[in-house]
Design a protein around this motif. Structure first.
Motif, short mmCIF file in Angstrom:
data_model
loop_
_atom_site.label_atom_id
_atom_site.label_comp_id
_atom_site.label_asym_id
_atom_site.label_seq_id
_atom_site.Cartn_x
_atom_site.Cartn_y
_atom_site.Cartn_z
N SER A 9 22.02 24.28 55.65
CA SER A 9 22.84 23.63 56.69
C SER A 9 21.93 23.31 57.89
CB SER A 9 23.97 24.56 57.13
OG SER A 9 23.41 25.64 57.88
N CYS A 10 22.54 22.82 58.97
CA CYS A 10 21.74 22.53 60.16
C CYS A 10 21.12 23.81 60.74
CB CYS A 10 22.57 21.80 61.21
SG CYS A 10 24.14 22.59 61.62
N ARG A 35 34.81 29.91 52.29
CA ARG A 35 35.44 29.60 53.59
C ARG A 35 35.26 30.74 54.60
NH1 ARG A 35 36.01 24.98 54.86
NH2 ARG A 35 37.95 25.17 56.01
N GLN A 37 33.44 30.84 57.04
CA GLN A 37 33.29 30.35 58.42
C GLN A 37 34.62 30.34 59.19
OE1 GLN A 37 33.24 28.44 55.73
NE2 GLN A 37 33.41 26.25 56.12
N ALA A 49 33.81 28.19 64.36
CA ALA A 49 33.76 28.18 62.89
C ALA A 49 32.59 27.35 62.36
CB ALA A 49 35.09 27.68 62.31
N LYS A 50 31.48 27.41 63.05
CA LYS A 50 30.29 26.63 62.65
C LYS A 50 29.07 27.54 62.67
CE LYS A 50 32.21 22.41 63.21
NZ LYS A 50 32.62 21.61 62.08
N VAL A 51 28.08 27.15 61.87
CA VAL A 51 26.74 27.70 62.03
C VAL A 51 25.87 26.55 62.56
CG1 VAL A 51 27.01 29.37 60.18
CG2 VAL A 51 26.05 27.13 59.63
N PRO A 52 24.78 26.82 63.23
CA PRO A 52 24.22 28.13 63.53
C PRO A 52 24.92 28.83 64.68
CG PRO A 52 22.90 26.40 64.59
CD PRO A 52 23.96 25.71 63.79
N GLU A 64 25.68 26.08 69.24
CA GLU A 64 25.20 24.72 69.45
C GLU A 64 23.68 24.66 69.32
OE1 GLU A 64 27.32 22.17 69.54
OE2 GLU A 64 28.98 23.59 69.56
N PHE A 65 23.25 23.83 68.39
CA PHE A 65 21.84 23.76 68.02
C PHE A 65 20.92 23.61 69.23
CE2 PHE A 65 18.88 22.88 64.46
CZ PHE A 65 17.76 22.51 65.18
N ILE A 100 21.18 15.18 66.26
CA ILE A 100 22.30 16.09 66.01
C ILE A 100 23.65 15.42 66.31
CG2 ILE A 100 23.34 18.30 66.71
CD1 ILE A 100 20.28 19.10 67.36
N HIS A 104 23.48 13.36 62.49
CA HIS A 104 24.20 14.43 61.79
C HIS A 104 25.72 14.27 61.96
CE1 HIS A 104 25.20 19.09 61.80
NE2 HIS A 104 26.11 18.38 61.20
N ARG A 113 31.76 15.33 54.53
CA ARG A 113 33.17 15.70 54.72
C ARG A 113 34.02 14.47 55.06
NH1 ARG A 113 33.78 21.40 54.40
NH2 ARG A 113 31.96 22.46 55.19
N TRP A 169 18.15 16.91 54.32
CA TRP A 169 19.42 16.51 53.68
C TRP A 169 19.24 15.19 52.93
CZ3 TRP A 169 23.21 17.36 58.41
CH2 TRP A 169 23.48 18.73 58.53
N1 LIG Z 1 27.50 20.95 67.18
C1 LIG Z 1 27.15 22.00 66.28
C2 LIG Z 1 27.36 21.52 64.86
C3 LIG Z 1 27.20 22.61 63.87
C4 LIG Z 1 27.67 22.18 62.50
O1 LIG Z 1 28.19 21.07 62.28
N2 LIG Z 1 27.51 23.09 61.56
C5 LIG Z 1 27.98 22.87 60.20
C6 LIG Z 1 26.86 23.15 59.20
S1 LIG Z 1 25.57 21.93 59.31
C7 LIG Z 1 29.10 23.85 59.91
O2 LIG Z 1 29.03 24.98 60.34
N3 LIG Z 1 30.11 23.42 59.18
C8 LIG Z 1 31.18 24.28 58.79
C9 LIG Z 1 32.34 23.49 58.34
O3 LIG Z 1 32.26 22.26 58.38
O4 LIG Z 1 33.33 24.10 57.94
C10 LIG Z 1 25.71 22.41 66.53
O5 LIG Z 1 24.95 21.61 67.04
O6 LIG Z 1 25.35 23.55 66.23
#
Ligand SMILES: N[C@@H](CCC(=O)N[C@@H](CS)C(=O)NCC(=O)O)C(=O)O
Length: 204
Positions: A9-10, A35, A37, A49-52, A64-65, A100, A104, A113, A169
């Protein structure tokens, strides 16, 4: 420090920066297929609910990256991941935000998605086609800006890790051809031991 990530992932970009810095850190995988997250335990870490997500040694969490990357760069100045001049710092942030926030978030996200952009399944191919167009246009602009430079802004910086995860990617996950200079940057990144360590650690 602990990095919450999902393989490929990012969060890979942050994983690379942690390896580049060489400070002690651990990783915790969040299983997207299950799931995790959106599970209660992870939402307590990152309600977005996101990584990182990066948990620091005092327990606080950064998300936030760009924010995480900047924190790592500024707290390890000896690694030189944040350029010294205001001009280059601004260019670095400009490049990261484009990769990003646009390539992205508006391009690849449509490809990964489509349901988030159109409720009807019949529309998903059109969403993906638009995503591909955004990605291609984005890489073309980045390619032009790279010109003859090895790295995004002079020396290796935070922005190179951001560009790498999107190029990864394209090249390794989706088979989208990269323009020449972005492709050369991708290969340069893959030759860095820190990048190889992060990829190996994520099983990629
Ligand atoms: N704005 C966030 C975006 C993070 C993001 O989009 N992460 C994705 C993985 S690349 C994620 O966690 N997706 C979980 C999901 O879509 O359920 C950042 O810059 O960290």
């Amino acid at each position: 420090m602990k990095l919450y990530y999902s393989p490929g992932s990012c969060a890979l970009g942050i994983h690379i920066l942690l390896e580049e810095i060489g400070a002690p850190f651990e990783t915790q995988r969040i299983n997207f297929a299950e799931r995790e997250q959106v599970g209660e335990a992870y939402l307590a870490i990152n309600p977005k609910a996101k990584v990182p997500a990066l948990q620091r040694d005092d327990g606080t969490v950064l998300t936030e990256f760009q924010a995480i990357a900047l924190y790592l760069g500024l707290t390890h100045p000896e690694r030189g991941l944040v350029p010294a001049s205001a001009e280059r710092q601004a260019r670095m942030m400009e490049a990261m935000d484009y990769v990003i926030g646009t390539v992205h978030a508006t391009g690849f996200r449509r490809l990964f998605r489509p349901a988030e952009f159109a409720a009807r399944e019949a529309d998903h191919d059109a969403v993906k086609a638009r995503g591909l167009e955004i990605v291609r246009n984005g890489f073309a602009l980045i390619d032009r800006d790279l010109a003859d430079a090895d790295w995004v802004v002079g020396d290796f910086s935070l922005a190179d890790a951001a560009l790498f995860y999107t190029a990864f990617w394209a090249a390794a996950r989706l088979g989208i051809p990269l323009p020449d200079r972005v492709e050369a940057h991708y290969r340069r990144m893959r030759a860095r031991p820190a990048v190889e360590r992060a990829l190996k650690d994520e099983g990629l």
